[in-house]
Write a protein that holds these residues in place. Sequence first.
Motif, PDB file in Angstrom:
ATOM      1  N   LEU A 139       0.832  -1.201   0.000  1.00 30.26           N
ATOM      2  CA  LEU A 139       0.000   0.000   0.000  1.00 30.26           C
ATOM      3  C   LEU A 139       0.870   1.256   0.000  1.00 30.26           C
ATOM      4  CD1 LEU A 139      -2.661   1.672   0.566  1.00 30.26           C
ATOM      5  CD2 LEU A 139      -2.196   1.287   2.992  1.00 30.26           C
ATOM      6  N   ASN A 140       0.531   2.184  -0.882  1.00 33.68           N
ATOM      7  CA  ASN A 140       1.129   3.517  -0.858  1.00 33.68           C
ATOM      8  C   ASN A 140       0.021   4.479  -0.427  1.00 33.68           C
ATOM      9  OD1 ASN A 140       2.313   5.979  -1.238  1.00 33.68           O
ATOM     10  ND2 ASN A 140       2.729   5.716  -3.422  1.00 33.68           N
ATOM     11  N   GLU A 141       0.090   4.918   0.819  1.00 35.31           N
ATOM     12  CA  GLU A 141      -0.934   5.817   1.368  1.00 35.31           C
ATOM     13  C   GLU A 141      -0.348   7.207   1.521  1.00 35.31           C
ATOM     14  OE1 GLU A 141      -3.480   6.517   5.508  1.00 35.31           O
ATOM     15  OE2 GLU A 141      -1.630   5.344   5.483  1.00 35.31           O
ATOM     16  N   ARG A 160      -6.866  12.145   0.777  1.00 30.35           N
ATOM     17  CA  ARG A 160      -6.044  10.967   1.042  1.00 30.35           C
ATOM     18  C   ARG A 160      -6.041  10.101  -0.215  1.00 30.35           C
ATOM     19  NH1 ARG A 160      -7.803   6.062   3.839  1.00 30.35           N
ATOM     20  NH2 ARG A 160      -6.077   4.960   4.853  1.00 30.35           N
ATOM     21  N   VAL A 161      -4.864   9.721  -0.645  1.00 31.60           N
ATOM     22  CA  VAL A 161      -4.722   8.954  -1.887  1.00 31.60           C
ATOM     23  C   VAL A 161      -4.248   7.539  -1.552  1.00 31.60           C
ATOM     24  CG1 VAL A 161      -3.631   8.842  -4.155  1.00 31.60           C
ATOM     25  CG2 VAL A 161      -4.138  11.070  -3.125  1.00 31.60           C
ATOM     26  N   ILE A 162      -4.996   6.547  -2.028  1.00 36.70           N
ATOM     27  CA  ILE A 162      -4.674   5.135  -1.809  1.00 36.70           C
ATOM     28  C   ILE A 162      -4.216   4.521  -3.137  1.00 36.70           C
ATOM     29  CG2 ILE A 162      -5.631   2.869  -1.219  1.00 36.70           C
ATOM     30  CD1 ILE A 162      -5.274   4.726   1.175  1.00 36.70           C
ATOM     31  N   THR A 163      -2.990   3.998  -3.155  1.00 38.75           N
ATOM     32  CA  THR A 163      -2.418   3.443  -4.378  1.00 38.75           C
ATOM     33  C   THR A 163      -1.982   1.999  -4.165  1.00 38.75           C
ATOM     34  OG1 THR A 163      -1.602   5.636  -5.033  1.00 38.75           O
ATOM     35  CG2 THR A 163      -0.632   3.721  -6.145  1.00 38.75           C
ATOM     36  N   HIS A 213      -7.410   0.207   4.871  1.00 39.27           N
ATOM     37  CA  HIS A 213      -6.862  -0.707   3.866  1.00 39.27           C
ATOM     38  C   HIS A 213      -5.752  -1.584   4.428  1.00 39.27           C
ATOM     39  CE1 HIS A 213      -9.063   0.822   0.384  1.00 39.27           C
ATOM     40  NE2 HIS A 213      -8.965   2.002   0.970  1.00 39.27           N
ATOM     41  N   VAL A 214      -5.514  -2.705   3.723  1.00 37.77           N
ATOM     42  CA  VAL A 214      -4.440  -3.622   4.093  1.00 37.77           C
ATOM     43  C   VAL A 214      -3.094  -2.977   3.804  1.00 37.77           C
ATOM     44  CG1 VAL A 214      -5.852  -5.673   3.682  1.00 37.77           C
ATOM     45  CG2 VAL A 214      -4.482  -4.724   1.805  1.00 37.77           C
ATOM     46  N   LYS A 215      -2.029  -3.493   4.447  1.00 34.46           N
ATOM     47  CA  LYS A 215      -0.685  -2.979   4.204  1.00 34.46           C
ATOM     48  C   LYS A 215      -0.118  -3.494   2.882  1.00 34.46           C
ATOM     49  CE  LYS A 215      -0.512  -0.726   8.074  1.00 34.46           C
ATOM     50  NZ  LYS A 215      -0.650   0.759   8.040  1.00 34.46           N
TER      51      LYS A 215
END
Length: 724
Positions: free
Chosen positions: A623-625, A652-655, A669-671
Motif C-alpha cells: 500500500l502507498n498511502e 487521502r490517496v490510496i495506491t 486498507h491492508v498494508k
Amino acid sequence: MLTSAQIRQQFLDYFKSKGHQIVASAPMVVKNDPTLMFNNSGMAPFKEIFLGNQPAKYKRIADTQKCLRVSGKHNDLEEVGVDTYHHTMFEMLGNWSFGDYFKKEAIEWAWDLLTGVYGLKKDRLYVTVFEGDAKEQLDFDQEAYDYWKQYIAEDRILRGNKKDNFWEMGETGPCGPCSEIHYDLRSDAERKKQDGKDLVNASHPQVIEIWNNVFMQFNRKADGSLEPLPQKHVDTGMGFERLCVALQEKTSNYDTDVFQPMIQFISSMCGIKYSAAEKTDIAMRVMADHIRAISFAIADGQLPSNNKAGYVIRRILRRAVRYAYSFLNFKEPILCRMVPLLSDQFATVFPELKAQQDFVARVIQEEETSFLRTLETGIKRFEENLSHAERSRSIPGDFAFELYDTFGFPIDLTQLMAREQNVEVDMEGFTKCMAEQKSRSRHAAIVSTDDWVTVKDDASQFVGYDELETETEIIKYRKVKKANKEQFQIVLNRTPFYAESGGQVGDIGFIEADGNRISITDTQKENNLIIHFTDTLPKNLEATFKAVVDKSRRGLITKNHSATHLLHAALKQVLGTHVNQKGSLVNEEHTRFDFSHFAKVTDEELEKIETIVNNKVRENIFLNEQRNVPIAQAMESGAMALFGEKYGEFVRVITFDKNYSVELCGGTHVKATGEIGYFKIVSESSVAAGVRRVEAITADGAQAFLKQQLSELQKVKELLNHPK
C-alpha cells in the motif's frame, strides 16, 4: 445585455475582490446528514461550520450552489412550470462570513453589487427587515434598518414578520433575522397603478425576492429556546435565475438564456412554437426545468428508484414525461436527448455533468422508456374510470392508489389529470390505502433527538488509521429515542472508530474506564462529526477511557475494502473506462460494488475480472498511502475521484501499483494486497438503468459470508415448515 454566464461570473468576481475564497458547488445529493436528502439552500453544505463541528478554513467564502426543492414551505412541485418563477433545481449564489464581517458589510456590498455593478434600477428595489417577535423576546432589527437607511429611502424599508424575516435551518440549529431584497419587474404603467411595496411577499409573480441576507445570531435548542451563538455569521442566498430575469429585463425566468436553449430545442422537436398556447407552454417549461434536476441528481450519484431520494428524482422525471406525452405528443424518449445541450451549457461551471453525459442520458432514456410503457396503459385505465368520476365529481381513493401502486403514477400526477377534467381525487381514501400498505411493511420509526450536552470543550480527532485502541475522553453526548428505545450518541476527543462512509460500515467495540465497559454498537458520521452509538452512558462521564475497536471485524472489513479497489480497476480494464462507481457496501462479510455499465457482465468477463484481481493479490503489492495531498495535485497524478462525493482541499490517496489502482479514499486498507488471500465473485446483477452490481468475498470473509447465507436459508426453511 448580460448573458447568464456573465452574470454568474460577475457575482463571483465581485466577492473575490472583497477577499472571499471562491469554492465549487457541493453535490446536490447529501450524504451523512439524516435531516436532508438534497442540498436545498446555499448554506446547507456549510452546516457543520455553523453547528461548530468543523472550523472554517476561510473566514469569507462565495459560490454558486446547485439546490433542489420539491416540497415543503419553500416550494411545491405542482407550481413548477405552471408559474414563471418556481423551480425544482436552481442555482443559489451566496457569500458567507464565518465570524468575520456582519450586517454592515453584507448590506453595503449587496447594494453596491446590485446597483453599482449590475446597474439594477434603485426605484424598483425594496428591502425588508425583521420586525421582532414579542413571544420569542426578539427585538426589531434596528441595526439592519439603520444600515439600509444609508442607501435606500425609508419608505422602501419594510418590516417583515417571523415567517418572512427570521430564517431557521430547521427545528433546531443556527438561526437569525434576515433582510430580503425584492425587485419590481412590472411595467411603468403597472407600477403607477399600485405601489410595489404592497406586493412584496404577496406571491406576485413580478415583484420577486432576489436576495436574502441572513444574520446568524442564535442557536435554536431542542426545547425551542434560543441562545446566542459564540460567533455571528452572515449567510446570503441570491436566486440566480431570478437575478437573470431582472438583469435581462424579462418577465419570466423561462424567457432568460438559462432556459431558452432547452425550450427552443423542445419547440423544434415537437413542431409547436413556444407562446402558442398555455398548455404547451407549461409542458415546455416543465421539461426545461425538470431535465436539470434529473440530470444533475444522477450526475451527483442519485439514481431514480422507488424510495427516498431516488423516488423524488423518479417522480420529477415521470411528471416531465407525462407533460411531454400528453401535451407535446412525444411518444418516444425525449428528455435524454436534452442532456448534451444541458451539459454543454454548464460545462465550465458544473463539469461533472459533461464528464458523465452519456451515462446520464442512458439512465434517463431507460427510465423514460419504462414509464412510457406504463403511462399509456395507466391513462387508458384512468379514462375508463372517468365516466363514473364525472358523475360523482371524484376519483376513488383506491383507484388512485392502484394507479400509484401498479402503474407507477405519483399521486400528484393523478391529481393533475383529475383537475384537467374538473374532478377531485379522494385523497382520504388514497391516504388510507397508502397507510394500509405501509403497515404491511417495515418503515422507519420517528426519532427524537435531545440537545448535545457538553462534557469538555475540545475538538475530535480520528486516529483509526494508525491505532485500534487509544486513551480518550468524552466531549459531549445526547439522548436519542427511536421506537421507544433509548440510545445515546457520544463524541470522543480521540477516536480509533471509523465512521460509516464511502460504503465502508462503521466500527464497533467498546470504551472502558474503572472497570466500567460500555459497548459501541455503531459509528456514524453526521455533518463531519464522528458519533458513537451506545445503549448506556458511562457512570463517570469525565473519566479517561480506553477506546478499543473490534480488531477482528475491522480486519475483515479492511481486506474487503482493499479488494474493492482492485475490483474497480479490473472492471475498468475489462469492460472499459466508462465504468465508474455508483455505490458500494463494504462490511466484514463481503463487498458489494455498483458501477455504470449498460449490459450484463458475461461469465467470461467475470472470470477475467476475477483473475486480474487475484493476480494483484498474489503480487502482494504494498500500500502507498498519502495523506493531506492537495486535491489538484492528486487529480493531476491520475487519482480516481468518485462523482457525487464532496472533497476538501486536501485528500487521502490510496495506491496499489501506480499503474493499476489510484483512488481518493478515506477508508481503511491492508498494508499489502497479499493479506486479502483470495478473491471470489459470487453474483452479478442489475440494480437500476445503466447500473450493474457485483458481490464478492475474500478468503477470510468467506466464512462470515457463508454463515450469513446459512442463516438466511435457515429462516426460509423455518417459514416453509411453519407458514404463518
